[in-house]
Design a protein around this motif. Structure first.
Motif, mmCIF file in Angstrom:
data_model
loop_
_atom_site.group_PDB
_atom_site.id
_atom_site.type_symbol
_atom_site.label_atom_id
_atom_site.label_comp_id
_atom_site.label_asym_id
_atom_site.label_seq_id
_atom_site.Cartn_x
_atom_site.Cartn_y
_atom_site.Cartn_z
ATOM 1 N N HIS A 191 0.833 -1.205 0.000
ATOM 2 C CA HIS A 191 0.000 0.000 0.000
ATOM 3 C C HIS A 191 0.866 1.252 0.000
ATOM 4 O O HIS A 191 0.562 2.236 -0.702
ATOM 5 C CB HIS A 191 -0.914 -0.002 1.222
ATOM 6 N N ALA A 192 1.968 1.230 0.800
ATOM 7 C CA ALA A 192 2.849 2.397 0.843
ATOM 8 C C ALA A 192 3.543 2.611 -0.491
ATOM 9 O O ALA A 192 3.731 3.753 -0.934
ATOM 10 C CB ALA A 192 3.881 2.214 1.957
ATOM 11 N N GLU A 193 3.933 1.499 -1.142
ATOM 12 C CA GLU A 193 4.633 1.618 -2.423
ATOM 13 C C GLU A 193 3.698 2.082 -3.532
ATOM 14 O O GLU A 193 4.100 2.810 -4.444
ATOM 15 C CB GLU A 193 5.254 0.277 -2.800
ATOM 16 N N SER A 194 2.440 1.637 -3.471
ATOM 17 C CA SER A 194 1.496 1.971 -4.538
ATOM 18 C C SER A 194 0.840 3.332 -4.347
ATOM 19 O O SER A 194 0.191 3.835 -5.276
ATOM 20 C CB SER A 194 0.405 0.890 -4.622
ATOM 21 N N ALA A 195 0.984 3.910 -3.157
ATOM 22 C CA ALA A 195 0.317 5.190 -2.885
ATOM 23 C C ALA A 195 0.858 6.274 -3.816
ATOM 24 O O ALA A 195 2.066 6.503 -3.899
ATOM 25 C CB ALA A 195 0.540 5.594 -1.425
ATOM 26 N N GLY A 196 -0.033 6.931 -4.495
ATOM 27 C CA GLY A 196 0.353 8.036 -5.359
ATOM 28 C C GLY A 196 0.835 7.632 -6.737
ATOM 29 O O GLY A 196 1.100 8.502 -7.568
ATOM 30 N N LYS A 197 0.986 6.331 -6.999
ATOM 31 C CA LYS A 197 1.422 5.898 -8.320
ATOM 32 C C LYS A 197 0.242 5.844 -9.281
ATOM 33 O O LYS A 197 -0.890 5.582 -8.880
ATOM 34 C CB LYS A 197 2.084 4.515 -8.250
ATOM 35 N N ALA A 198 0.537 6.087 -10.536
ATOM 36 C CA ALA A 198 -0.525 6.044 -11.546
ATOM 37 C C ALA A 198 0.028 5.427 -12.819
ATOM 38 O O ALA A 198 1.161 5.705 -13.224
ATOM 39 C CB ALA A 198 -1.047 7.451 -11.829
ATOM 40 N N GLU A 199 -0.792 4.591 -13.437
ATOM 41 C CA GLU A 199 -0.424 3.984 -14.717
ATOM 42 C C GLU A 199 -1.034 4.817 -15.839
ATOM 43 O O GLU A 199 -2.255 5.005 -15.891
ATOM 44 C CB GLU A 199 -0.913 2.546 -14.799
ATOM 45 N N VAL A 200 -0.193 5.335 -16.727
ATOM 46 C CA VAL A 200 -0.674 6.192 -17.809
ATOM 47 C C VAL A 200 -0.281 5.582 -19.148
ATOM 48 O O VAL A 200 0.738 4.895 -19.261
ATOM 49 C CB VAL A 200 -0.089 7.616 -17.686
ATOM 50 N N PRO A 201 -1.088 5.819 -20.182
ATOM 51 C CA PRO A 201 -0.729 5.319 -21.517
ATOM 52 C C PRO A 201 0.311 6.218 -22.173
ATOM 53 O O PRO A 201 0.220 7.448 -22.118
ATOM 54 C CB PRO A 201 -2.060 5.361 -22.269
ATOM 55 N N ALA A 202 1.308 5.597 -22.764
ATOM 56 C CA ALA A 202 2.358 6.341 -23.465
ATOM 57 C C ALA A 202 2.489 5.788 -24.878
ATOM 58 O O ALA A 202 2.069 4.653 -25.164
ATOM 59 C CB ALA A 202 3.684 6.231 -22.725
ATOM 60 N N VAL A 203 3.064 6.592 -25.751
ATOM 61 C CA VAL A 203 3.234 6.214 -27.155
ATOM 62 C C VAL A 203 4.731 6.183 -27.486
ATOM 63 O O VAL A 203 5.471 7.105 -27.127
ATOM 64 C CB VAL A 203 2.498 7.203 -28.090
ATOM 65 N N LEU A 204 5.150 5.128 -28.164
ATOM 66 C CA LEU A 204 6.539 5.036 -28.592
ATOM 67 C C LEU A 204 6.787 6.009 -29.737
ATOM 68 O O LEU A 204 6.074 5.981 -30.742
ATOM 69 C CB LEU A 204 6.876 3.602 -29.030
ATOM 70 N N THR A 205 7.768 6.854 -29.560
ATOM 71 C CA THR A 205 8.022 7.895 -30.564
ATOM 72 C C THR A 205 9.192 7.565 -31.485
ATOM 73 O O THR A 205 9.503 8.362 -32.381
ATOM 74 C CB THR A 205 8.303 9.236 -29.860
ATOM 75 N N ASP A 206 9.857 6.447 -31.273
ATOM 76 C CA ASP A 206 10.925 6.044 -32.189
ATOM 77 C C ASP A 206 10.969 4.520 -32.291
ATOM 78 O O ASP A 206 10.244 3.813 -31.586
ATOM 79 C CB ASP A 206 12.287 6.598 -31.742
ATOM 80 N N THR A 207 11.782 4.037 -33.178
ATOM 81 C CA THR A 207 11.903 2.597 -33.395
ATOM 82 C C THR A 207 12.749 1.983 -32.284
ATOM 83 O O THR A 207 13.820 2.518 -31.953
ATOM 84 C CB THR A 207 12.566 2.308 -34.750
ATOM 85 N N PRO A 208 12.294 0.886 -31.686
ATOM 86 C CA PRO A 208 13.087 0.244 -30.629
ATOM 87 C C PRO A 208 14.482 -0.124 -31.120
ATOM 88 O O PRO A 208 14.671 -0.576 -32.248
ATOM 89 C CB PRO A 208 12.262 -0.998 -30.281
ATOM 90 N N LYS A 209 15.475 0.105 -30.259
ATOM 91 C CA LYS A 209 16.870 -0.175 -30.591
ATOM 92 C C LYS A 209 17.392 -1.286 -29.688
ATOM 93 O O LYS A 209 17.050 -1.356 -28.501
ATOM 94 C CB LYS A 209 17.730 1.073 -30.428
ATOM 95 N N LEU A 210 18.242 -2.130 -30.261
ATOM 96 C CA LEU A 210 18.840 -3.237 -29.513
ATOM 97 C C LEU A 210 19.861 -2.694 -28.517
ATOM 98 O O LEU A 210 20.718 -1.875 -28.870
ATOM 99 C CB LEU A 210 19.503 -4.224 -30.469
#
Length: 204
Positions: free
Chosen positions: A58-77
């Motif tokens: 509960h202490a670790e999760s307090a205030g955390k939020a999951e938000v959607p993000a978009v990849l803006t470049d091609t994944p690199k190895l």
């Protein structure tokens, strides 16, 4: 098992028992009592760990939020460190993710799957300060509680078993040494007996 423990109880006056047998019986009774006590004790530890894990989560999760993000470049190895072999280390890919949350935009580099592409939507966890943070612990509090309880029970049972086995081994060696000494004494008396008789006869 309980019949054997009852028959080998140290205070048994009905059966002829050696001191080592009584010591062995006492150690086994103490070990059995320790294992029996470990059952409720493991439950107590499990409940305590459950409460502690729940509070931590509960202490670790307090205030955390999951938000959607978009990849803006091609994944690199991700390059493999020279000290590590590329044959044993799995390939890792990273890409830049951009998001807008609570009126504020942000971006960071995150690890993505090999099949990820530019424009894909991925989840990003933000802390109370709006900065990226790690996701809450996936392991449940119940799993941690069960693990703590089993650790106490298995540890106590294993320690009791080792003590019983070690005690029986030491007592067995002591019995074997005593039996060998007695055999040597009997052999010595058998060898010196006829000589003593002959000496006494010659003296007459």
């Amino acid at each position: 098992m309980f019949a054997v423990l009852f028959a080998s109880r140290p205070w048994n006056r009905n059966a002829p028992m050696r001191v080592s047998d009584r010591v062995d019986g006492l150690v086994r009774l103490v070990a059995a009592a320790a294992v029996l006590c470990a059952v409720p004790l493991s439950g107590v530890f499990g409940v305590a760990e459950y409460r502690s894990a729940t509070a931590r989560m509960h202490a670790e999760s307090a205030g955390k939020a999951e938000v959607p993000a978009v990849l803006t470049d091609t994944p690199k190895l991700v390059p493999v460190p020279p000290a590590m072999s590329s044959d044993t280390v799995p390939n890792r890919y990273r890409a830049t993710a951009h998001w807008v949350y609570d009126g504020h935009a942000g971006e960071t580099t995150i690890e993505v799957s090999r099949t990820a592409r530019r424009g894909d939507q991925v989840p990003v966890w933000l802390g109370p300060d709006g900065r990226p943070t790690r996701a809450p612990v996936d392991r449940s509090a119940a799993d941690q509680a069960i693990g703590a309880g089993l650790a106490v029970l298995v540890g106590t049972t294993g320690a009791a078993g080792v003590i019983v086995v070690a005690t029986r081994w030491m007592l067995g060696r002591r019995r074997a040494g005593t039996a060998a000494d007695r055999s040597t004494d009997r052999a010595g008396r058998a060898m010196t007996g006829p000589a003593a008789v002959c000496s006494a006869t010659a003296g007459r």
